[in-house]
Enzyme design. Structure first.
Site, PDB file in Angstrom:
ATOM      1  N   ASP A 184      37.187  48.535  39.503  1.00  0.00           N
ATOM      2  CA  ASP A 184      35.854  48.559  38.901  1.00  0.00           C
ATOM      3  C   ASP A 184      35.960  49.297  37.563  1.00  0.00           C
ATOM      4  O   ASP A 184      36.303  48.695  36.552  1.00  0.00           O
ATOM      5  CB  ASP A 184      34.888  49.226  39.886  1.00  0.00           C
ATOM      6  CG  ASP A 184      33.448  49.224  39.421  1.00  0.00           C
ATOM      7  OD1 ASP A 184      33.138  48.513  38.455  1.00  0.00           O
ATOM      8  OD2 ASP A 184      32.627  49.940  40.027  1.00  0.00           O
TER       9      ASP A 184
ATOM     10  N   ASP B  35      33.255  48.543  51.464  1.00  0.00           N
ATOM     11  CA  ASP B  35      32.156  49.115  52.224  1.00  0.00           C
ATOM     12  C   ASP B  35      30.947  49.453  51.370  1.00  0.00           C
ATOM     13  O   ASP B  35      31.037  49.616  50.157  1.00  0.00           O
ATOM     14  CB  ASP B  35      32.616  50.410  52.886  1.00  0.00           C
ATOM     15  CG  ASP B  35      32.791  51.546  51.874  1.00  0.00           C
ATOM     16  OD1 ASP B  35      33.585  51.367  50.921  1.00  0.00           O
ATOM     17  OD2 ASP B  35      32.111  52.584  51.999  1.00  0.00           O
TER      18      ASP B  35
ATOM     19  N   GLU C 216      45.014  47.649  46.082  1.00  0.00           N
ATOM     20  CA  GLU C 216      43.632  48.141  46.049  1.00  0.00           C
ATOM     21  C   GLU C 216      42.669  47.038  46.457  1.00  0.00           C
ATOM     22  O   GLU C 216      42.994  45.849  46.327  1.00  0.00           O
ATOM     23  CB  GLU C 216      43.277  48.586  44.610  1.00  0.00           C
ATOM     24  CG  GLU C 216      43.033  50.056  44.423  1.00  0.00           C
ATOM     25  CD  GLU C 216      41.817  50.629  45.136  1.00  0.00           C
ATOM     26  OE1 GLU C 216      41.439  50.165  46.223  1.00  0.00           O
ATOM     27  OE2 GLU C 216      41.247  51.582  44.601  1.00  0.00           O
ATOM     28  N   ASP C 217      41.497  47.427  46.909  1.00  0.00           N
ATOM     29  CA  ASP C 217      40.477  46.416  47.216  1.00  0.00           C
ATOM     30  C   ASP C 217      39.849  45.851  45.939  1.00  0.00           C
ATOM     31  O   ASP C 217      39.747  44.652  45.771  1.00  0.00           O
ATOM     32  CB  ASP C 217      39.404  46.976  48.174  1.00  0.00           C
ATOM     33  CG  ASP C 217      38.765  48.281  47.719  1.00  0.00           C
ATOM     34  OD1 ASP C 217      39.121  48.823  46.644  1.00  0.00           O
ATOM     35  OD2 ASP C 217      37.884  48.792  48.447  1.00  0.00           O
TER      36      ASP C 217
HETATM   37  P1  IMP Z   1      37.104  52.577  40.142  1.00  0.00           P
HETATM   38  O1  IMP Z   1      37.851  53.863  40.028  1.00  0.00           O
HETATM   39  O2  IMP Z   1      35.747  52.659  39.498  1.00  0.00           O
HETATM   40  O3  IMP Z   1      37.868  51.377  39.649  1.00  0.00           O
HETATM   41  O4  IMP Z   1      36.714  52.409  41.636  1.00  0.00           O
HETATM   42  C1  IMP Z   1      37.524  51.970  42.574  1.00  0.00           C
HETATM   43  C2  IMP Z   1      36.940  52.180  43.954  1.00  0.00           C
HETATM   44  O5  IMP Z   1      35.506  52.190  43.992  1.00  0.00           O
HETATM   45  C3  IMP Z   1      37.373  51.021  44.803  1.00  0.00           C
HETATM   46  O6  IMP Z   1      38.581  51.283  45.420  1.00  0.00           O
HETATM   47  C4  IMP Z   1      36.236  50.909  45.782  1.00  0.00           C
HETATM   48  O7  IMP Z   1      36.501  51.758  46.881  1.00  0.00           O
HETATM   49  C5  IMP Z   1      35.020  51.409  45.064  1.00  0.00           C
HETATM   50  N1  IMP Z   1      34.204  50.286  44.556  1.00  0.00           N
HETATM   51  C6  IMP Z   1      34.069  49.878  43.285  1.00  0.00           C
HETATM   52  N2  IMP Z   1      33.246  48.822  43.182  1.00  0.00           N
HETATM   53  C7  IMP Z   1      32.864  48.530  44.452  1.00  0.00           C
HETATM   54  C8  IMP Z   1      32.009  47.510  45.031  1.00  0.00           C
HETATM   55  O8  IMP Z   1      31.434  46.629  44.368  1.00  0.00           O
HETATM   56  N3  IMP Z   1      31.870  47.546  46.377  1.00  0.00           N
HETATM   57  C9  IMP Z   1      32.492  48.475  47.174  1.00  0.00           C
HETATM   58  N4  IMP Z   1      33.289  49.426  46.677  1.00  0.00           N
HETATM   59  C10 IMP Z   1      33.467  49.465  45.336  1.00  0.00           C
HETATM   60 MG    MG Z   2      35.994  52.507  48.669  1.00  0.00          MG
END
Ligand code: IMP
Ligand code: MG
Length: 176
Positions: free
Chosen positions: A103, A159, A99-100
């Site tokens: 969050d 992005d 994963e990138d």
């Molecule tokens: P989560 O499910 O909230 O952990 O979100 C994961 C996804 O949200 C990541 O794979 C990103 O694509 C996007 N994301 C979360 N934080 C950021 C950020 O700071 N910049 C860009 N994309 C983000």
């Molecule tokens: Mg994304």
């Protein structure tokens, strides 16, 4: 229309490449003798995965998935929509999700369960970035490149509205 203000360089390409080398070697040791499937989450993980996999010396294949979270109201329920599913049979295999950024953890929490339901032997997470302050579910990534503070990060695959993925470094969005 494209008048976002971008921060300074937070993490350089050199730092990321060194980290890919370090983590790739660690994965090679940790999974010695096993067959692994590395699954990149489109589109943000593409640059990081390309760097990482060059340093993994194992019997491995790769695959990709594309997912999106439902609207903010239902996000905490962990409902994630699969836009592109796996093409690989992962039954009995070790999976490393690439994963990138982690969050809230909602997406990866869902994917862990999904891979387990598809019969994976074990599932590990390798994220370029970790934003612990954003966490809404109890999720710990197994391999993390860099911990970042609670800003909106762009570059190196990440992005804002599909832009900035091509930046060869990690920075943040100042304002827009
Ligand atoms: P989560 O499910 O909230 O952990 O979100 C994961 C996804 O949200 C990541 O794979 C990103 O694509 C996007 N994301 C979360 N934080 C950021 C950020 O700071 N910049 C860009 N994309 C983000
Ligand atoms: Mg994304």
């Amino acid at each position: 229309m494209h008048n976002d203000t971008i921060g300074t360089v937070m993490i350089t390409e050199e730092q990321i490449l060194a980290k890919a080398d370090e983590i790739g070697k660690k994965i090679t040791e940790d999974f010695a003798g096993e067959e692994i499937v590395m699954v990149g989450i489109l589109r943000g993980a593409v640059l990081w995965m390309a760097d990482l996999m060059k340093h993994v010396n194992l019997d491995m294949t790769i695959d990709f998935m594309a997912v999106s979270s439902y609207g903010a109201a239902t996000k905490s329920s962990g409902i994630v929509k699969i836009n592109k599913d796996l093409d690989t049979d992962i039954e009995g295999k070790s999976v490393i999700i690439v994963e990138d950024i982690v969050d809230s953890g909602v997406t990866l929490n869902y994917l862990m369960g999904y891979f387990e339901s598809r019969g994976a032997k074990n599932v590990k997470i390798c994220a370029l970035l970790d934003k612990p302050e954003g966490r809404r579910v109890d999720l710990v990534a197994d391999y993390v490149g860099f911990v970042v503070d609670d800003r909106f990060i762009v570059g190196y695959g990440l992005d804002y509205d599909q832009r900035y993925r091509n930046l060869p470094y990690i920075t943040w969005l100042e304002s827009n």
